[in-house]
Design a protein around this motif. Structure first.
Motif, PDB file in Angstrom:
ATOM      1  N   HIS B  71     -84.557 -42.922  15.623  1.00 38.80           N
ATOM      2  CA  HIS B  71     -83.952 -43.650  14.508  1.00 38.80           C
ATOM      3  C   HIS B  71     -82.766 -44.471  14.978  1.00 38.80           C
ATOM      4  O   HIS B  71     -82.565 -45.602  14.530  1.00 38.80           O
ATOM      5  N   ALA B 152     -94.762 -44.892   3.947  1.00 39.35           N
ATOM      6  CA  ALA B 152     -94.127 -44.679   5.240  1.00 39.35           C
ATOM      7  C   ALA B 152     -94.926 -45.360   6.351  1.00 39.35           C
ATOM      8  O   ALA B 152     -94.355 -46.018   7.228  1.00 39.35           O
ATOM      9  N   ILE B 155     -94.419 -49.058   6.296  1.00 37.14           N
ATOM     10  CA  ILE B 155     -93.135 -49.456   6.891  1.00 37.14           C
ATOM     11  C   ILE B 155     -93.259 -49.479   8.420  1.00 37.14           C
ATOM     12  O   ILE B 155     -92.826 -50.440   9.076  1.00 37.14           O
ATOM     13  N   VAL B 225     -89.181 -53.512   1.393  1.00 33.92           N
ATOM     14  CA  VAL B 225     -88.055 -52.577   1.493  1.00 33.92           C
ATOM     15  C   VAL B 225     -87.391 -52.371   0.136  1.00 33.92           C
ATOM     16  O   VAL B 225     -87.161 -51.237  -0.278  1.00 33.92           O
ATOM     17  N   SER B 228     -89.260 -50.032  -2.135  1.00 31.24           N
ATOM     18  CA  SER B 228     -89.764 -48.768  -1.599  1.00 31.24           C
ATOM     19  C   SER B 228     -88.613 -47.837  -1.243  1.00 31.24           C
ATOM     20  O   SER B 228     -87.449 -48.171  -1.382  1.00 31.24           O
ATOM     21  N   LYS B 229     -88.983 -46.638  -0.743  1.00 38.72           N
ATOM     22  CA  LYS B 229     -87.989 -45.678  -0.291  1.00 38.72           C
ATOM     23  C   LYS B 229     -87.175 -46.227   0.879  1.00 38.72           C
ATOM     24  O   LYS B 229     -86.150 -45.667   1.226  1.00 38.72           O
ATOM     25  N   HIS B 230     -87.651 -47.309   1.462  1.00 36.88           N
ATOM     26  CA  HIS B 230     -86.932 -47.868   2.591  1.00 36.88           C
ATOM     27  C   HIS B 230     -85.685 -48.641   2.185  1.00 36.88           C
ATOM     28  O   HIS B 230     -84.977 -49.192   3.015  1.00 36.88           O
ATOM     29  N   HIS B 232     -83.063 -47.562   1.654  1.00 36.62           N
ATOM     30  CA  HIS B 232     -81.870 -46.980   2.285  1.00 36.62           C
ATOM     31  C   HIS B 232     -81.224 -47.937   3.284  1.00 36.62           C
ATOM     32  O   HIS B 232     -80.053 -47.783   3.613  1.00 36.62           O
ATOM     33  N   ILE B 233     -81.992 -48.910   3.745  1.00 36.54           N
ATOM     34  CA  ILE B 233     -81.420 -49.924   4.647  1.00 36.54           C
ATOM     35  C   ILE B 233     -80.188 -50.557   3.996  1.00 36.54           C
ATOM     36  O   ILE B 233     -79.201 -50.839   4.652  1.00 36.54           O
ATOM     37  N   THR B 293     -84.459 -41.252   1.592  1.00 35.55           N
ATOM     38  CA  THR B 293     -85.475 -41.874   2.426  1.00 35.55           C
ATOM     39  C   THR B 293     -86.674 -40.943   2.615  1.00 35.55           C
ATOM     40  O   THR B 293     -87.538 -41.199   3.431  1.00 35.55           O
ATOM     41  N   CYS B 295     -86.968 -38.108   3.992  1.00 34.61           N
ATOM     42  CA  CYS B 295     -87.177 -37.614   5.361  1.00 34.61           C
ATOM     43  C   CYS B 295     -87.457 -36.118   5.397  1.00 34.61           C
ATOM     44  O   CYS B 295     -88.017 -35.617   6.366  1.00 34.61           O
TER      45      CYS B 295
END
Lengths: 256, 700
Positions: B71, B152, B155, B225, B228-230, B232-233, B293, B295
């Motif tokens: 990451h 996921a 992405i 992004v 979506s859950k992305h 977080h960026i 995110t 995770c």
């Protein structure tokens, strides 16, 4: 439908009790609470009120100034208003006198259904409900574990050692409620806030038209002594005869 | 050229429009929440430090070395490759564009290519991790159970696309002579060598098409992004910035309604206690949900989830986020809900906590508030606060909670302790001591020669095992010549179980009473043996105006050892393992003193369980769970007991009465012969007493 719940403000069972010079409980200095057994009656009254449109729930107590806290607690659980019979002359009243005051107050307030706990947690007489019903000349169903009403009569279930009875009484009637009648609700925030605004009226003996000399106690307390400290129990070490020893102990204590 | 510019700008406008619309909606959704607590911006230095260590340094991600490193490379890869985005836009207009000043330096070309390759490798690592921990194979043990798997993979695929399209047009640029770097960009040069045989024209076309393709990929990625859950960026950095510092553990937050502190003396009729609907959360809560995110690091550490209960901190946060998004059209419609689409209107009718609600009661009541999730979360989501806030609403507003909790609440209200024993019996534990314990009478001030008020706690007074700890600590303080006194019947429950169950009203009542008692007695220093009492006294009472210097008994005892006021003389021949209580360790960072005490005793061989210190696994008693049934899944205390027994220890030491009870029950359940469970103080007492090992002694 007018539902009136008789509630008592009692000393906290877990608190340390002390007595005043006249051998009555020092209620100024002992923490008090709404009697736990009366909470079951409050709960049942509120459940009936939820199902009967236009039902009105009132609480009635007789007790010292701090008994108002017990009324507020009941009002926080729900209900509409409360009556507090407060008078110095009531100090030391026994069950007979209490039943006179409560019956008079009930007649003055009006009622279709009277509910109360099965006993107080301090004196544990459990005779006041029957006495009050007798004075009012209404049917009494004591120790009800379940109740329902259709507006004209009340039906109750009563569990005794020998049978489960189902009893029906026409309204107006009085019921005492057991602690098996159902879980007691926790006051919700809105009700706690609302309870502060609900009316609590105070009546004196004069308001009820009762002469103070009619209030008192048929018995006199001569002395009050603390209970002796508990002694250590008997420890039986099993050397083959433990069962016999245990049986002898139970027999000696009339438990067999 | 014109085609390049027009197409490039067209792509940009469309993507920015789509992404912007979404971001604006998310912003408005956040604004629909309540005002956040003040203090979210206080302590700028700590917040900057957090940004440096947690965002730029990826501190919490690196707790897991392999995924953490992957990451870190991806994160820094995107920062560095941001430069290539600028170069790309420049190249739209001017084919020979380079960044000013440093734009032709070989090291920059090298750096860009290095991270492009690193990101590719990271994507491979991520894919391998996802394949290894497929929920289809691992079920609930997988971190990814319940996460959006398709999203996921999409992405990862998009990241892969970003890198190869970038290298494609850079390779073509080299062949057409429009590349800024004469040297250093090793990966681009490899691509150039592959493309060179195709000829100049082909490379010309590839350069333009590749550039547009690369931009198109990045812009599509942007749109994906923000949907979506992305996300977080964009949300992780601000979420870390506004998080509770040093961490969202220890004290619970005071109750606020509409952003204002609730006055429990005279609460307003319209005050809302806790969170009963998604819009009752603060904007920071919403930001928390938007930062998740998926995770699953929290889930992997959660004692409830690990023992087969339906609570996963990850799924809880995801449910709240998905509900917020589904309800958004309704929330953002203002007062006129006529035009709201049917799905959003239906979502608005869904209760926050109920069977069939957003969160089920089983999920809400399974939490032990141990804080393992908060500790793990790389983006500093405050799970425990959210859970307790929802409990607060359920208990205070709805009077809805597990049935058996009624007994606890009744006992706390009327007897002042969970057992319902009453204040009159709070000194029973002192009966058998052969030295006096000073008791403060009603309204009596702490005498000058009593340095500490010894806060015994309900367990310390009434629980058989904890009574032994109280006696041990009293004897040790007496031996060391530390002056102290106890409150006796003047003590009542600190309110920890009430507060964590959500009954803030009862907590306020109990806590105020204690603050008044302690203040009236002129108490400045408190020592306590209970991790939960410690946490309330030290971290929560200041909220009610009670500021005291609170030490846990392990801190005081280890100091007395260091000062030579206690001397362990008798060896204790035992293998000892130490269990970190959540409320002492994770919540309050007290790790060393208990170990120092054990280490000071001759003969003790200290072993650590696999999960220890910050990652210690809960005993199952926190969050008022001590007083609730545990019908779902397997028992948390047995899971922890197994971990501790696996160390081969014959003494399990802890420093919290609830842990000791739970672990002793676990040891009994596992029929572990010869294993004793004791407080650290019990081990020390055995050694301080100048008598040989007494098997019936303090560690009984």
């Amino acid at each position: 439908m007018k539902i009136v719940v008789l509630v008592k403000y009692v000393p906290e069972p877990t608190a340390t009790w002390s007595f005043a010079d006249d051998h009555t409980l020092d209620r100024q200095n002992v923490e008090g609470r709404l009697s736990e057994l009366d909470e079951y009656a409050v709960e049942q009254a509120l459940r009936i009120a939820e199902t009967v449109p236009g039902a009105h729930v009132r609480y009635l107590t007789m007790g010292p100034a701090r008994a108002a806290d017990g009324l507020r607690k009941a009002l926080a659980m729900g209900g509409d208003d409360a009556v507090h019979v407060l008078d110095d002359a009531l100090h030391g009243a026994d069950a007979v006198a209490t039943s006179l005051v409560l019956a008079t107050a009930l007649r003055q307030a009006g009622f279709d259904l009277v509910l109360c706990g099965m006993a107080s947690t301090d004196a544990e007489m459990s005779v006041v409900p029957a006495m009050v019903a007798d004075r009012l000349g209404v049917p009494a169903v004591t120790l009800a574990a379940e109740l329902s009403t259709d507006g004209s009569a009340v039906t109750a279930r009563r569990d005794t050692d020998v049978a489960t009875e189902e009893l029906t009484a026409p309204l107006p009637a009085l019921l005492s409620i057991t602690d098996r009648s159902g879980d007691v609700r926790l006051p919700s925030f809105r009700n706690i806030v609302a309870a502060k605004k609900k009316p609590v009226v105070t009546w004196s003996l004069a308001d009820l038209g009762i002469a103070p000399e009619r209030i008192g106690a048929a018995t006199v307390v001569r002395a009050v002594r603390p209970r002796p400290a508990r002694e250590a129990g008997t420890v039986i070490t099993d050397e083959g005869d433990a069962a016999v020893q245990l049986a002898d102990f139970l027999a000696a204590n009339k438990l067999l | 050229m014109a085609v390049r510019v027009i197409l490039g700008l067209l792509l940009t406008v469309v993507a920015s429009g789509l992404a912007g619309r979404r971001l604006l909606m998310l912003y408005r959704l956040g604004r629909a929440g309540q005002p956040a607590e003040p203090g979210r911006t206080r302590g700028v230095a700590a917040r900057v430090r957090a940004e440096l260590t947690e965002v730029l340094g990826q501190r919490k991600l690196l707790k897991w070395t392999v995924p953490g490193t992957a990451h870190l490379l991806t994160f820094w890869g995107f920062l560095i490759l941001g430069l290539t985005l600028i170069e790309g836009y420049g190249a739209l207009v001017d084919r020979d564009f380079h960044l000013p000043w440093i734009g032709t330096q070989p090291w920059l070309g090298f750096l860009e290519d290095l991270f492009a390759v690193a990101v590719l490798l990271a994507v491979l690592v991520f894919a391998a991790i996802r394949l290894r921990h497929l929920p289809a194979r691992e079920g609930t043990r997988s971190r990814f159970f319940g996460s959006h798997l398709g999203g996921a993979w999409l992405i990862l695929f998009m990241i892969f696309n970003v890198v190869w399209t970038l290298l494609l047009y850079r390779g073509a640029q080299i062949n057409t002579g429009n590349f800024p770097y004469a040297d250093g960009a090793f990966a681009s040069e490899v691509v150039a060598r592959v493309l060179a045989p195709l000829g100049t024209t082909a490379n010309d076309v590839i350069e333009t098409a590749g550039l547009l393709l690369a931009l198109g990929v990045v812009l599509t990625f942007l749109v994906i992004v923000v949907h979506s859950k992305h996300l977080h960026i964009f949300t992780a950095a601000p979420n870390v910035a506004f998080s509770r510092r040093p961490r969202a553990l220890g004290a619970l937050q005071p109750v606020r309604s509409g952003g204002k502190l609730v006055d429990f003396d005279d609460p307003g009729e319209d005050d809302v206690i806790g969170r009963g609907a998604i819009e009752d959360f603060t904007w920071k809560g919403m930001l928390d949900f938007a930062s998740c995110t998926e995770c699953g690091r929290c889930q992997s550490q959660c004692p409830a989830w690990n023992t087969g209960k339906p609570l996963s901190p990850k799924l809880l946060i995801m449910s709240l986020r998905d509900h917020a998004l589904a309800k958004a059209p309704y929330l953002l419609a203002g007062d006129d809900h006529a035009g709201v689409d049917a799905l959003a209107a239906a979502e608005a009718q869904r209760p926050l906590v109920a069977e069939g609600g957003v969160i089920t009661p089983d999920v809400l009541w399974s939490c032990t508030t141990c804080g393992a999730c908060v500790e793990q979360c790389p983006v500093d989501i405050e799970h425990v606060d959210h859970i307790v806030d929802m409990r607060r609403y359920q208990v205070v507003m709805e009077a809805s909670f597990p049935r058996e909790a009624a007994v606890l609440l009744r006992n706390l209200e009327h007897a002042g302790d969970p057992w319902g024993r009453g204040a009159a019996n709070r000194l029973d534990w002192t009966a058998k001591l052969d030295f006096p314990v000073r008791v403060l009478g009603d309204g009596e001030a702490l005498p000058d020669d009593a340095e500490y008020l010894f806060w015994v706690g309900c367990a310390g007074a009434f629980d058989e095992r904890a009574v032994r700890t109280s006696q041990a600590v009293a004897e040790l303080l007496h031996t060391a010549g530390v002056g102290y006194a106890v409150l006796g019947s003047g003590e009542t429950c600190t309110g920890d179980p009430a507060r964590r169950l959500g009954n803030e009203l009862l907590f306020q009542e109990l806590a105020r009473q204690n603050v008044a008692t302690l203040t009236a007695a002129g108490v400045r220093k408190i020592v306590t043996t209970c991790a939960h009492c410690f946490n309330s006294l030290a971290n929560e009472y200041p909220q009610l105006g009670g500021t005291f210097e609170v030490v846990h008994h392990t801190q005081l005892l280890s100091r007395l050892l260091a000062e030579g006021r206690l001397t362990p003389v008798t060896p204790v021949q035992a293998t000892v393992t130490y269990h970190d209580p959540c409320y002492l360790g994770r919540h309050n960072r007290i790790f060393a003193p208990p170990r120092d005490i054990l280490g000071s005793v001759a003969g003790v061989r200290l072993t650590e369980p696999d999960r220890t210190r910050e990652r210690s696994f809960c005993c199952g008693a926190g969050g008022a769970r001590m007083w609730l049934e545990e019908p779902l899944g397997t028992r948390i205390n047995e899971a922890r007991t197994d971990e501790l027994l696996a160390t081969g220890a014959d003494v399990v030491a802890a420093a919290c009465p609830y842990c000791i009870d739970m672990l002793a029950d676990g040891v009994a359940q596992r029929a572990a012969e010869g294993v004793t469970v004791t407080d650290v103080a019990g081990v020390l007492l055995r050694s301080v007493r100048a008598i040989p090992d007494d098997p019936e002694g303090a560690t009984r």
